[in-house]
Design a protein around this motif. Structure first.
Motif, short mmCIF file in Angstrom:
data_model
loop_
_atom_site.label_atom_id
_atom_site.label_comp_id
_atom_site.label_asym_id
_atom_site.label_seq_id
_atom_site.Cartn_x
_atom_site.Cartn_y
_atom_site.Cartn_z
N SER A 41 -5.34 0.65 2.00
CA SER A 41 -4.29 0.42 3.09
C SER A 41 -3.68 1.84 3.68
CB SER A 41 -3.05 -0.42 2.38
OG SER A 41 -3.27 -1.72 2.05
N LEU A 42 -3.53 2.66 2.31
CA LEU A 42 -3.10 3.96 2.59
C LEU A 42 -4.03 4.84 3.60
CD1 LEU A 42 -2.23 5.12 -1.00
CD2 LEU A 42 -0.46 4.88 0.89
N VAL A 43 -5.15 4.69 3.62
CA VAL A 43 -5.87 5.32 4.51
C VAL A 43 -6.32 4.95 5.92
CG1 VAL A 43 -7.13 6.82 2.62
CG2 VAL A 43 -8.30 4.76 3.58
N GLY A 62 -1.82 2.26 6.48
CA GLY A 62 -0.21 2.68 5.90
C GLY A 62 0.11 1.58 4.97
N ILE A 63 0.66 1.57 3.80
CA ILE A 63 1.38 0.41 3.04
C ILE A 63 2.32 -0.29 3.49
CG2 ILE A 63 0.23 1.26 0.83
CD1 ILE A 63 3.26 1.43 -0.02
N GLN A 64 3.20 0.18 4.29
CA GLN A 64 4.60 -0.34 4.81
C GLN A 64 4.19 -1.89 5.29
OE1 GLN A 64 6.24 0.46 2.18
NE2 GLN A 64 8.15 0.53 3.35
N ALA A 113 -7.40 -1.82 -3.13
CA ALA A 113 -6.17 -2.33 -2.28
C ALA A 113 -5.50 -1.20 -1.67
CB ALA A 113 -5.75 -3.46 -2.47
N ALA A 114 -4.67 -0.69 -2.65
CA ALA A 114 -3.72 0.59 -2.26
C ALA A 114 -4.37 1.58 -1.34
CB ALA A 114 -3.07 0.74 -3.34
N VAL A 115 -5.45 2.10 -1.77
CA VAL A 115 -6.15 3.29 -1.24
C VAL A 115 -6.61 2.78 0.25
CG1 VAL A 115 -7.52 5.12 -1.18
CG2 VAL A 115 -6.44 4.45 -3.42
N GLU A 151 6.80 -8.21 -10.75
CA GLU A 151 7.96 -8.84 -9.89
C GLU A 151 7.53 -8.11 -8.43
OE1 GLU A 151 7.93 -6.02 -11.24
OE2 GLU A 151 8.69 -4.57 -9.87
N GLU A 152 6.65 -7.27 -8.36
CA GLU A 152 6.41 -6.49 -6.90
C GLU A 152 5.85 -7.16 -5.79
OE1 GLU A 152 5.41 -2.36 -7.55
OE2 GLU A 152 4.40 -2.33 -5.56
N SER A 153 6.34 -7.45 -4.73
CA SER A 153 5.83 -8.39 -4.06
C SER A 153 4.76 -8.69 -3.45
CB SER A 153 6.82 -8.58 -2.54
OG SER A 153 8.03 -7.65 -2.60
N TYR A 188 0.95 15.07 -8.45
CA TYR A 188 2.06 14.28 -7.76
C TYR A 188 1.41 13.15 -6.89
CZ TYR A 188 5.84 17.87 -8.08
OH TYR A 188 7.01 18.56 -8.74
N ARG A 189 0.15 13.23 -6.42
CA ARG A 189 -0.39 12.17 -5.91
C ARG A 189 -1.03 11.33 -6.99
NH1 ARG A 189 -0.61 7.58 -3.74
NH2 ARG A 189 -2.62 6.99 -3.68
N ALA A 190 -1.62 12.01 -8.03
CA ALA A 190 -2.24 11.24 -9.19
C ALA A 190 -1.52 10.34 -9.83
CB ALA A 190 -3.00 12.25 -10.30
N VAL A 191 -0.03 10.56 -10.18
CA VAL A 191 0.84 9.76 -10.78
C VAL A 191 0.99 8.45 -9.96
CG1 VAL A 191 3.14 9.31 -11.64
CG2 VAL A 191 2.00 11.49 -11.99
N THR A 192 1.11 8.56 -8.72
CA THR A 192 1.25 7.47 -7.76
C THR A 192 0.17 6.58 -7.84
OG1 THR A 192 2.73 8.97 -6.58
CG2 THR A 192 2.48 6.89 -5.79
N HIS A 193 -0.98 7.38 -7.49
CA HIS A 193 -2.37 6.68 -7.48
C HIS A 193 -2.54 6.04 -9.05
CE1 HIS A 193 -6.66 6.88 -6.30
NE2 HIS A 193 -6.81 6.77 -7.77
N ASN A 194 -2.14 6.30 -9.97
CA ASN A 194 -2.18 5.69 -11.14
C ASN A 194 -1.29 4.55 -11.26
OD1 ASN A 194 -4.48 7.25 -11.70
ND2 ASN A 194 -3.59 8.34 -13.47
N LYS A 195 -0.23 4.90 -10.79
CA LYS A 195 1.10 3.54 -10.73
C LYS A 195 0.28 2.52 -10.04
CE LYS A 195 4.71 1.33 -9.37
NZ LYS A 195 4.73 0.30 -8.56
N GLY A 196 -0.49 2.59 -9.17
CA GLY A 196 -0.84 1.61 -8.06
C GLY A 196 -1.74 0.80 -9.36
N ILE A 197 -2.55 1.74 -9.98
CA ILE A 197 -3.65 1.11 -10.74
C ILE A 197 -2.97 0.23 -11.87
CG2 ILE A 197 -5.21 1.52 -12.77
CD1 ILE A 197 -6.09 4.28 -11.08
N MET A 198 -1.79 0.75 -12.33
CA MET A 198 -0.88 0.15 -13.55
C MET A 198 -0.27 -0.97 -12.94
SD MET A 198 -2.04 1.90 -15.74
CE MET A 198 -1.39 0.95 -17.28
N ASN A 199 -0.16 -1.31 -11.62
CA ASN A 199 0.28 -2.68 -11.05
C ASN A 199 -0.30 -3.56 -11.46
OD1 ASN A 199 2.65 -1.31 -9.90
ND2 ASN A 199 1.56 -1.23 -7.71
N GLY A 200 -1.87 -3.35 -11.31
CA GLY A 200 -2.80 -4.47 -11.70
C GLY A 200 -2.71 -4.63 -13.26
C1 MEV Z 1 3.22 0.98 -4.98
O1 MEV Z 1 3.66 0.06 -6.08
C2 MEV Z 1 1.87 1.47 -5.34
C3 MEV Z 1 1.25 2.56 -4.41
O2 MEV Z 1 2.11 3.55 -4.14
C4 MEV Z 1 -0.08 3.06 -4.95
C5 MEV Z 1 -0.70 4.16 -4.37
O3 MEV Z 1 0.09 4.93 -3.75
O4 MEV Z 1 -1.84 4.45 -4.57
C6 MEV Z 1 0.95 1.82 -3.15
#
Ligand code: MEV
Length: 439
Positions: free
Chosen positions: A382-384, A387-389, A378-380, A84-86, A272-284
């Motif tokens: 954009s982040l570096v 930015g992702i927004q 793709a996420a990293v 569902e994530e755009s 704290y960063r690893a969880v979000t980093h891996n969340k991005g991996i799990m999106n795929g």
């Molecule tokens: C958002 O669904 C996923 C990200 O937060 C992953 C990341 O920060 O690497 C953009």
């Protein structure tokens, strides 16, 4: 809902809908219409979906998309994704395209071992249990021969059964720790059937073991269940290229490579960063796992346990720069199936597997790992850089406009407008109001 309901599962579908609409919703008539509107018009298809689970009232739609242009081990794939994530599919497609002319993704299967355990309590002489286990092992294998026959014919089956003594942790606690090869099946049913039979054989044979005392004969089986922690059902996916090829309009190549590396290293050491980093991996990963009818909860549980295997939660991806070459890779445990379960039932799952050229479980592991790596890239990236927004809000624009009740024509105008303007909730609202006031 004010009072408990008796025998809900025995009601007909229409009765269930009525009951829920009347007892749990503000507007029963509209709720009922909504549930019915989401039914499939093909009665057979609807029935199939109704029977996946208990108490089905309707269908819950998620988008089914593809990310094309993935070059994996020399083969081109369009990867089906359900999410569902755009921004996820757009990001995957962008990463696929980026690596397409740089050799694409290379993968390697590092193992396919699945695990299951019989957890039991034996309070007695450990030496006697070891001797008993030596005679028990062939009997355990024999007792499941009817279950394993077909799997063995195809080259799979039970790999090992090991007796483990964990009585230092819980009094009397022991395990039969078993490993399996389940080929193209995820294997949950196969493994659990074998384990439940092992448990029964263990109890029966212990009762007959002459060297055991009465207490020792009385083995208590606590439970028999597969493990979703599959550190040896592992796949690696990798991309690499000379640093110069990382040039983008947003940042010079060398600076980008260094920043990217630093971002991955931060995710290595900082939970704290690893969880979000891996969340991005799990999106795929989840999007492909779901589209192909696999159990994303099992995959999630196993992946996060693997991410913490060194005693602290860490990144699933790695990056290095050596001799001017940038390499980025993932190692991830994935217990997947391309036969059994939903794979031959859900029409869209069948189609997803068709789009992937009917992969074996190993091929699907490769594809899913690549989807995770691509998403993280793709996420990293954009982040570096930007930015992702920026990208995220652009993709979210249609959701916002739909929420604000914009017409098709207004949506078209505003998508055009926001190609050169920053998307925020306020700016979208303002632009929409402006168009509407001009009418
Ligand atoms: C958002 O669904 C996923 C990200 O937060 C992953 C990341 O920060 O690497 C953009």
């Amino acid at each position: 809902m004010k009072t408990p309901v008796e025998g809900f599962s025995k009601l007909s579908k229409a009765e269930k809908i009525d009951w829920i609409a009347q007892n749990c919703t503000e507007d029963p008539k509209t709720s009922k219409q909504l549930l019915e509107r989401y039914w499939n018009t093909d009665h057979q298809v609807q029935k199939l979906h109704d029977e996946f689970i208990e108490n089905t009232l309707s269908n819950y739609y998620l988008p089914f998309a593809v990310a094309p242009n993935f070059l994996i081990d020399g083969e081109l794939y369009a990867i089906p994704m359900t999410i569902e994530e755009s921004s996820v599919v757009a990001a995957a497609s962008k990463a696929a395209k980026f690596w397409l002319d740089k050799g694409g993704f290379k993968t390697e299967i590092l193992g396919t071992e699945k695990v299951g355990q019989v957890h039991f309590i034996y309070k007695g002489d450990p030496k006697k249990l070891t001797v008993f286990f030596a005679t028990l092992k062939p009997e355990l294998l024999q007792s499941v021969s009817a279950i394993t026959q077909n799997m063995e014919k195809r080259g799979g089956g039970i790999n090992h059964i090991e007796l483990r003594d964990l009585s230092d942790k819980i009094e009397g606690y022991h395990q039969l720790h078993c490993t399996f090869e389940t080929l193209d099946a995820m294997g949950a049913n196969f493994i659990n059937s074998c384990l439940e039979q092992f448990a029964q054989t263990l109890k029966e044979k212990a009762k007959l073991h002459a060297a055991f005392s009465e207490e020792e004969k009385n083995i208590e089986v606590v439970m028999s269940i597969l493990s979703n922690y599959v550190p040896h059902c592992l796949v690696k996916a990798e991309v690499s290229c000379p640093i110069a090829q990382l040039e983008t309009k947003d940042m010079p190549a060398e600076e980008f490579a260094q920043k990217f590396l630093r971002a991955v290293n931060i995710a290595k050491v900082e939970p704290y960063r690893a969880v979000t980093h891996n969340k991005g991996i799990m999106n795929g990963i989840d999007a492909v796992v779901l589209a192909t009818g696999n159990d994303f909860r099992a995959v999630e549980a196993g992946v996060h346990a693997y991410a913490a295997k060194e005693g602290h939660y860490s990144s699933l991806t790695y990056a290095k720069i050596e001799d001017g070459i940038f390499t980025f890779w993932i190692e991830v445990p994935l217990a997947l199936g391309t036969v059994g379960g939903l794979t031959s039932l859900h029409p869209l799952v069948k189609l997803a597997l068709d789009i992937l050229q009917k992969p074996s479980a190993k091929e699907l592991m490769r594809i899913v790992a690549v989807a995770g790596l691509a998403q993280n890239f793709a996420a990293v990236r954009s982040l570096v850089t930007t930015g992702i927004q920026k990208g995220h809000m652009k993709m979210h624009l249609l959701n916002m406009l739909n929420q604000m009740g914009a017409s098709e024509n207004e949506k078209q105008q505003l998508v055009e407008h926001f190609k050169n303007h920053t998307v925020t909730n306020a700016s979208v609202k303002e632009a929409l109001e402006k168009i509407q006031s001009q009418k």
